[in-house]
Design a protein around this motif. Structure first.
Motif, short mmCIF file in Angstrom:
data_model
loop_
_atom_site.label_atom_id
_atom_site.label_comp_id
_atom_site.label_asym_id
_atom_site.label_seq_id
_atom_site.Cartn_x
_atom_site.Cartn_y
_atom_site.Cartn_z
N LEU A 1 35.24 79.46 31.14
CA LEU A 1 35.63 80.07 29.86
C LEU A 1 35.43 81.59 29.88
CD1 LEU A 1 34.43 77.40 27.30
CD2 LEU A 1 36.77 77.91 28.03
N LEU A 2 34.47 82.05 30.64
CA LEU A 2 34.29 83.50 30.80
C LEU A 2 35.52 84.13 31.43
CD1 LEU A 2 30.66 84.03 32.09
CD2 LEU A 2 31.75 85.18 30.17
N ARG A 3 36.07 83.45 32.41
CA ARG A 3 37.25 83.99 33.11
C ARG A 3 38.52 83.78 32.34
NH1 ARG A 3 36.15 81.50 38.94
NH2 ARG A 3 36.64 79.71 37.67
N GLU A 4 38.58 82.72 31.54
CA GLU A 4 39.84 82.38 30.87
C GLU A 4 39.58 81.72 29.52
OE1 GLU A 4 44.07 80.26 32.02
OE2 GLU A 4 42.35 79.96 33.32
N GLU A 5 39.12 82.53 28.58
CA GLU A 5 38.91 81.99 27.24
C GLU A 5 40.25 81.60 26.64
OE1 GLU A 5 35.50 83.06 24.47
OE2 GLU A 5 36.10 84.98 25.34
N GLY A 6 40.21 80.58 25.81
CA GLY A 6 41.42 80.15 25.12
C GLY A 6 42.20 79.09 25.88
N ILE A 7 41.65 78.57 26.99
CA ILE A 7 42.35 77.47 27.66
C ILE A 7 42.09 76.19 26.88
CG2 ILE A 7 42.33 78.55 29.93
CD1 ILE A 7 40.07 76.70 30.77
#
Length: 169
Positions: free
Chosen positions: A45-51
């Motif tokens: 989630l740090l790398r790609e929030e909103g997945i």
């Protein structure tokens, strides 16, 4: 024993390094009372929030129901929040909360220590070269995966799509 020009052991070596790095990081974050799947979810989630949850389950290689329970626990701890996906009302998008900030800071510090320990003795130039090589390998594998899945019509990297059905008649 594999030599520098021997590629037969590269896959095993990558798997072993990944496993040992995760174990080392697990030991370092033990005091944070995080399970491996919890810290891995937070890291994603740090790398790609909103997945959405389905994508995160695929990335973590866990069943969607398992991830649902994990997100329930992270949400109860106040570290993750769900939002309705405007493109799919059945899905939830996942975001880290401000409360997750301190745990994220500690995770980053431990990750930095783990990587420094793992790369001890490697000069800076070799470290940069390793990162570039791994990025290229990842790109190659992601492209091959996308091509294979596109031909099957069932999956694209990071997003599941419905299988293409033949119409009768």
């Amino acid at each position: 024993m594999a030599t520098a020009g021997d590629t037969t052991g590269v896959g095993y070596l990558l798997v072993d390094v990944s496993r040992l790095l995760r174990r080392d990081f697990d030991r370092r974050v033990r005091g944070l009372a995080l399970t491996q799947v919890q810290w891995r979810a937070i890291a994603h989630l740090l790398r790609e929030e909103g997945i959405n949850q389905t994508v995160l389950a695929e990335r973590l290689e866990v069943a969607p129901i398992t991830l649902g329970r994990l997100i329930d626990r992270l949400e109860a701890a106040g570290w993750v929040r769900r939002e309705a996906d405007p493109a799919d009302r059945r899905a939830s998008l996942l975001f880290l909360t401000q409360k997750a900030g301190p745990i994220v800071d500690q995770m980053r510090a431990h990750a930095s220590e783990a990587l420094d320990a793992a790369m001890a003795g490697l000069p800076s130039a070799a470290r940069r070269q390793l990162v570039k090589a791994l990025e290229r390998i990842k790109e190659n594998l992601a492209a091959a995966d996308a091509a294979a899945n596109a031909s099957e019509g069932t999956y694209t990297y990071g997003r599941r799509k419905e299988p293409q059905r033949r119409r009768a008649g």
